[in-house]
Design an enzyme around this catalytic site. Sequence first.
Site, PDB file in Angstrom:
ATOM      1  N   GLU A 113       0.796  -1.226   0.000  1.00  0.00           N
ATOM      2  CA  GLU A 113       0.000   0.000   0.000  1.00  0.00           C
ATOM      3  C   GLU A 113       0.832   1.281   0.000  1.00  0.00           C
ATOM      4  OE1 GLU A 113      -3.307   0.112  -0.302  1.00  0.00           O
ATOM      5  OE2 GLU A 113      -3.418  -2.082  -0.387  1.00  0.00           O
ATOM      6  N   SER A 171     -53.446 -29.809  32.080  1.00  0.00           N
ATOM      7  CA  SER A 171     -53.261 -30.418  33.402  1.00  0.00           C
ATOM      8  C   SER A 171     -51.968 -29.983  34.088  1.00  0.00           C
ATOM      9  CB  SER A 171     -53.285 -31.942  33.278  1.00  0.00           C
ATOM     10  OG  SER A 171     -54.585 -32.380  32.940  1.00  0.00           O
TER      11      SER A 171
END
Length: 514
Positions: free
Chosen positions: A85, A366
């Site tokens: 770079e 139940s």
Amino acid sequence: MKNRKAFFKAALAGGIVSGALVGYLFAWYANIPDIKLLQEFHPPVVTKIYSDDDSLIGELFEEKRELLKYEQIPQHAVNGIIATEDTKFFKQRGIEILSIVRAFLADIRAGSFVQGGSTITQQLSKRLFLTPEKTISRKIKEALIALQIELNFTKKEIITMYFNQIYFGSGAYGIEAAAQVYFNKHASELTLAECALIAGLPRAPSYYTPLKSIERAQGRRAVVLKRMFEEKYITNEQKEEAGGKPVELASHGLLPQAPYLMETIRQKLEERYGSDRIYREGLEVYTTMNVEMQEAAKRAVDAGIEAVESRISRRSRGKDEERPPVQAALIAIDPATGGVKAMVGGRDFTQSVFNRAVQARRQPGSAFKPIIYAEALVRGMTPADIIYDSPVILDDPSRAGKWKPRNFSNRFYGPVTLRKALEKSLNVSTVKLLGQVGIDNVIKFAGELGIRSKLNAYPSLALGASEVTLAELVSAYGTFANRGQKARRRWIRSIKKRDGTVLEENHPLLTEVM
């Protein structure tokens, strides 16, 4: 005389042009951001979520990022970025005039922006302060900001900011995040081959990311290694060895099978701290979830769904019927501490984010009966007390006309103990018991056990006709298991800021209910 006049005219014109150019640059310079703000700049970092043994199980982020110091950045990565770079990074002052001129001429020839000509410092200035638009004015700002950065920070500080800020693709901002996304390791543990691959990404992260194309990533890695060799950062042997290694991506240890639990925790964090804080400040969230139990919960739900679908398929005998997918939910809570150890909210989070463990209300049937018997015991009755299981006719607003409850066996058992009535799950006995202890008392008691859903004061409540969530029912049963001590449901043990400051701690909170 004519030559002198021509000279003065040329000098005057040059002065005007130069003055205009200097004034133009000064105008730009006055409008650039205050670079000293970088000293107080706090970029968004990842919030991490941990299990009950402090293993990392999830992350929350807008930009996946973790900040490193210069010493924590591998030298191979620094050399790889500089080689590809900005080879003169440590020599120039933020801009490279010749590179800018070359890029400018190439852009003119192409009729568009084809070369960047940006140094590392220019890339950093664009990332921090500017938009990605490709215009001459943006390039001028970029250069002026780069000069300012160079005047205010050392080269080590600049390269550190670069490695903490630059986008490396796949949601990873900064080298630490990139190391974890691609290789599931810390940046300091990266090999030369891995450093070279990551160093090749900033040029075009979406294109070169290995998650999209291993071949492109390998090709770009070869370019970086070649440049590192040419710049004498590595030997030819190192280049050949690293270039010959296959790209081995991470198999992450985060829990893909716990999306419902992660989303619940995210919502709770957002309620308490706001989205900006949880996505930007890098909190550390320590949950009560157990990894092994969560994995077992997912297997159990998958097996249950498969079994139900198999029965449905056998009953339909090959008939082509449109049916909604079978859904299931599971939540496991430690009765002693209230800690949620595992949760599955449905068969597939990607198809339905609705969490059936905490959001869906269903009739418990139940499963509600033990709450009525527990209230009877709280009020002084014993398991040996007698209740008559015999026909009864009641008014129940939830039903049309009179209601005559029946037992599952379609018979009556006469005088039975509370123990026997509960053991056999007798409907008629339970309805009568509800009338004896009082519907309002049972509703109040259910609330103390942790059931927050609205319960209707009808006789059919005895058979679980009012809807509750799975999490509420599990919390209520946890009180039975914990000898009458109700533990407040907990998802989070503690939350810390990234500097270790404790924001909150949630210890078990017990309330005596029975």
